[in-house]
Design a protein around this motif. Structure first.
Motif, mmCIF file in Angstrom:
data_model
loop_
_atom_site.group_PDB
_atom_site.id
_atom_site.type_symbol
_atom_site.label_atom_id
_atom_site.label_comp_id
_atom_site.label_asym_id
_atom_site.label_seq_id
_atom_site.Cartn_x
_atom_site.Cartn_y
_atom_site.Cartn_z
ATOM 1 N N PRO A 190 23.318 28.628 -27.035
ATOM 2 C CA PRO A 190 22.533 28.298 -25.846
ATOM 3 C C PRO A 190 22.746 29.276 -24.701
ATOM 4 O O PRO A 190 23.687 30.095 -24.718
ATOM 5 C CB PRO A 190 23.071 26.919 -25.476
ATOM 6 C CG PRO A 190 24.529 27.010 -25.838
ATOM 7 C CD PRO A 190 24.590 27.896 -27.064
ATOM 8 N N THR A 238 9.151 25.464 -27.526
ATOM 9 C CA THR A 238 9.836 24.167 -27.370
ATOM 10 C C THR A 238 9.632 23.678 -25.932
ATOM 11 O O THR A 238 10.592 23.599 -25.160
ATOM 12 C CB THR A 238 11.340 24.290 -27.693
ATOM 13 O OG1 THR A 238 11.894 25.409 -26.971
ATOM 14 C CG2 THR A 238 11.563 24.483 -29.171
ATOM 15 N N LEU A 264 12.494 20.791 -34.235
ATOM 16 C CA LEU A 264 13.505 21.718 -34.750
ATOM 17 C C LEU A 264 14.074 21.269 -36.091
ATOM 18 O O LEU A 264 14.676 22.065 -36.813
ATOM 19 C CB LEU A 264 14.642 21.891 -33.739
ATOM 20 C CG LEU A 264 14.300 22.622 -32.444
ATOM 21 C CD1 LEU A 264 15.503 22.657 -31.518
ATOM 22 C CD2 LEU A 264 13.796 24.041 -32.723
ATOM 23 N N HIS A 278 17.397 24.538 -23.817
ATOM 24 C CA HIS A 278 16.742 23.462 -24.553
ATOM 25 C C HIS A 278 17.738 22.543 -25.257
ATOM 26 O O HIS A 278 17.538 21.327 -25.331
ATOM 27 C CB HIS A 278 15.788 24.085 -25.578
ATOM 28 C CG HIS A 278 15.011 23.104 -26.389
ATOM 29 N ND1 HIS A 278 14.123 22.208 -25.819
ATOM 30 C CD2 HIS A 278 14.983 22.866 -27.735
ATOM 31 C CE1 HIS A 278 13.577 21.470 -26.774
ATOM 32 N NE2 HIS A 278 14.077 21.838 -27.936
ATOM 33 N N CYS A 326 12.616 28.745 -28.257
ATOM 34 C CA CYS A 326 13.826 29.079 -28.998
ATOM 35 C C CYS A 326 13.512 30.267 -29.900
ATOM 36 O O CYS A 326 12.355 30.539 -30.223
ATOM 37 C CB CYS A 326 14.301 27.902 -29.843
ATOM 38 S SG CYS A 326 14.868 26.473 -28.896
ATOM 39 N N SER A 368 9.276 26.894 -22.344
ATOM 40 C CA SER A 368 10.553 27.119 -23.021
ATOM 41 C C SER A 368 10.337 27.454 -24.500
ATOM 42 O O SER A 368 9.489 26.851 -25.162
ATOM 43 C CB SER A 368 11.441 25.880 -22.919
ATOM 44 O OG SER A 368 11.924 25.690 -21.612
ATOM 45 N N TRP A 416 22.218 22.316 -26.542
ATOM 46 C CA TRP A 416 23.559 22.911 -26.557
ATOM 47 C C TRP A 416 24.558 21.896 -27.100
ATOM 48 O O TRP A 416 24.220 20.738 -27.325
ATOM 49 C CB TRP A 416 23.976 23.356 -25.155
ATOM 50 C CG TRP A 416 23.991 22.235 -24.146
ATOM 51 C CD1 TRP A 416 24.999 21.354 -23.887
ATOM 52 C CD2 TRP A 416 22.926 21.862 -23.276
ATOM 53 N NE1 TRP A 416 24.643 20.462 -22.916
ATOM 54 C CE2 TRP A 416 23.358 20.752 -22.510
ATOM 55 C CE3 TRP A 416 21.631 22.358 -23.051
ATOM 56 C CZ2 TRP A 416 22.558 20.130 -21.561
ATOM 57 C CZ3 TRP A 416 20.832 21.749 -22.100
ATOM 58 C CH2 TRP A 416 21.297 20.649 -21.377
ATOM 59 N N LEU A 436 20.077 29.826 -34.203
ATOM 60 C CA LEU A 436 19.044 29.386 -33.275
ATOM 61 C C LEU A 436 19.523 29.626 -31.846
ATOM 62 O O LEU A 436 20.530 29.069 -31.408
ATOM 63 C CB LEU A 436 18.734 27.901 -33.473
ATOM 64 C CG LEU A 436 17.552 27.367 -32.662
ATOM 65 C CD1 LEU A 436 16.233 27.931 -33.205
ATOM 66 C CD2 LEU A 436 17.515 25.844 -32.656
ATOM 67 N N PHE A 437 18.786 30.454 -31.128
ATOM 68 C CA PHE A 437 19.050 30.716 -29.711
ATOM 69 C C PHE A 437 18.182 29.749 -28.909
ATOM 70 O O PHE A 437 16.956 29.746 -29.056
ATOM 71 C CB PHE A 437 18.714 32.161 -29.363
ATOM 72 C CG PHE A 437 19.498 33.174 -30.153
ATOM 73 C CD1 PHE A 437 20.701 33.659 -29.677
ATOM 74 C CD2 PHE A 437 19.035 33.636 -31.383
ATOM 75 C CE1 PHE A 437 21.440 34.594 -30.401
ATOM 76 C CE2 PHE A 437 19.752 34.565 -32.123
ATOM 77 C CZ PHE A 437 20.959 35.033 -31.627
ATOM 78 N N THR A 438 18.800 28.945 -28.070
ATOM 79 C CA THR A 438 18.102 27.777 -27.528
ATOM 80 C C THR A 438 17.861 27.794 -26.021
ATOM 81 O O THR A 438 17.270 26.854 -25.498
ATOM 82 C CB THR A 438 18.887 26.500 -27.870
ATOM 83 O OG1 THR A 438 20.223 26.607 -27.356
ATOM 84 C CG2 THR A 438 18.931 26.282 -29.373
ATOM 85 N N SER A 484 13.762 33.127 -22.882
ATOM 86 C CA SER A 484 13.624 31.743 -23.329
ATOM 87 C C SER A 484 12.823 30.888 -22.364
ATOM 88 O O SER A 484 12.151 29.952 -22.784
ATOM 89 C CB SER A 484 15.004 31.108 -23.558
ATOM 90 O OG SER A 484 15.725 31.014 -22.338
ATOM 91 N N VAL A 520 23.924 27.052 -33.125
ATOM 92 C CA VAL A 520 23.173 26.857 -31.878
ATOM 93 C C VAL A 520 23.865 27.700 -30.817
ATOM 94 O O VAL A 520 25.038 27.473 -30.493
ATOM 95 C CB VAL A 520 23.139 25.376 -31.456
ATOM 96 C CG1 VAL A 520 22.657 25.235 -30.014
ATOM 97 C CG2 VAL A 520 22.235 24.577 -32.381
#
Length: 286
Positions: A258, A196, A248, A217, A205, A203, A219, A212-214, A145, A256
């Motif tokens: 994170p 992102t 997003l 960015h 996602c 960065s 949480w 969505l793996f963030t 990420s 989400v």
């Protein structure tokens, strides 16, 4: 190794404890809140686990701790806990445990999929975890990420030969695929890489179905009861991070997940968009 002689008095009496070496990464009280809590810049045991499942989860938090700050006088559940990761989060998505001090305890995730398993960010290099990953088909791809959460990516590449994907703007070299630009990239039918920029210049996602793996960015902040991001821990551009958060809104997701901070699940994509819009309004005023 946690030391019983270095345990603050606010730990609840009993076998599990957290000593003063804790870096307050949040892993233990996000994974096992029935036993661990945050506050005062470190974690503590607020209640001893009261049943078999709670003891196992506390032992898994011990295993997952990046700096070995959690200890127990009764190690009965620890051998089982070492083999209990990756741990299911939702359909085909798992928390890897074994967080790394190199990434300040950031969570990494396994996505099991017919087209090849994906690691989102790198966990700590651990033989029990690697054996379990081999048992479920190995790792075909690792998405990183941003530069903070690469941890032991080299060890996982050496073990599995996985393709590592990262944005070129974060300055890493020697990876198999470096992407560029700000436009979303369709990695596969069920995987979209979303640049992102903001927390760092590179960065990204990752969107898998409605998940969505963030990274760092975005949480969930349980204390404030809303989605959040950090201006304090922003290493590139807060303005860009806010713009990236707004972009997003063009995507549909209900989860989400994170690297740092709590997980969040909304009832629908519309509910998640409302959560994100509320967070943006507050963050833009901060």
């Amino acid at each position: 190794m946690a030391r019983r002689t270095d345990v603050p008095a606010d730990n609840a009496p009993g076998p599990f404890f957290v000593d003063r070496t804790c870096i307050d990464c949040g892993t233990c009280y996000q994974f096992a809140p029935e036993t661990f809590a945050g506050g005062e810049g470190r974690a503590r045991v607020h209640a001893q686990p009261g049943d078999t499942l709670a003891r196992l989860r506390a032992a898994m938090a011990l295993v997952a701790c990046p700096v070995g700050s959690i200890g127990t006088d009764d190690r009965t559940d620890v051998p089982v806990a070492t083999k209990a990761f990756p741990h299911p989060v939702t359909e085909d998505v798992y928390f890897c445990g074994y967080t790394s001090e190199k990434s300040f305890g950031a969570w990494s995730y396994l996505i099991r999929r017919p087209g090849g398993n994906v690691l989102m960010d790198s966990p700590r290099a651990s033989e029990p975890l690697m054996k379990n990953l081999e048992a479920v088909g190995g790792v075909a791809t690792m998405v990183l990420s941003h530069r903070d959460d690469v941890a032991d990516h080299e060890a996982y590449h050496a073990r599995f030969g996985c393709q590592r994907i990262m944005h070129r703007a974060d300055g890493f070299t020697g990876l198999e695929r470096l992407v560029e630009g700000d436009e979303p990239i369709q990695l596969a039918e069920d995987l979209i890489l979303i640049p992102t920029p903001g927390h760092t210049a590179g960065s990204v996602c990752l969107l898998h179905r409605d998940i969505l793996f963030t990274g760092d960015h975005l949480w969930w902040n349980p204390n404030q009861g809303r989605l959040s991001a950090s201006r304090t821990y922003n290493w590139h551009s807060w303005h860009q991070q806010l713009d990236s958060l707004e972009r997003l809104l063009a995507f549909d997701f209900t989860w989400v997940l994170p690297g740092h901070g709590s997980l969040h699940h909304a009832d629908s994509p519309a509910a998640m968009k409302a959560d994100l819009q509320r967070a943006l309004a507050l963050l833009r005023r901060s």
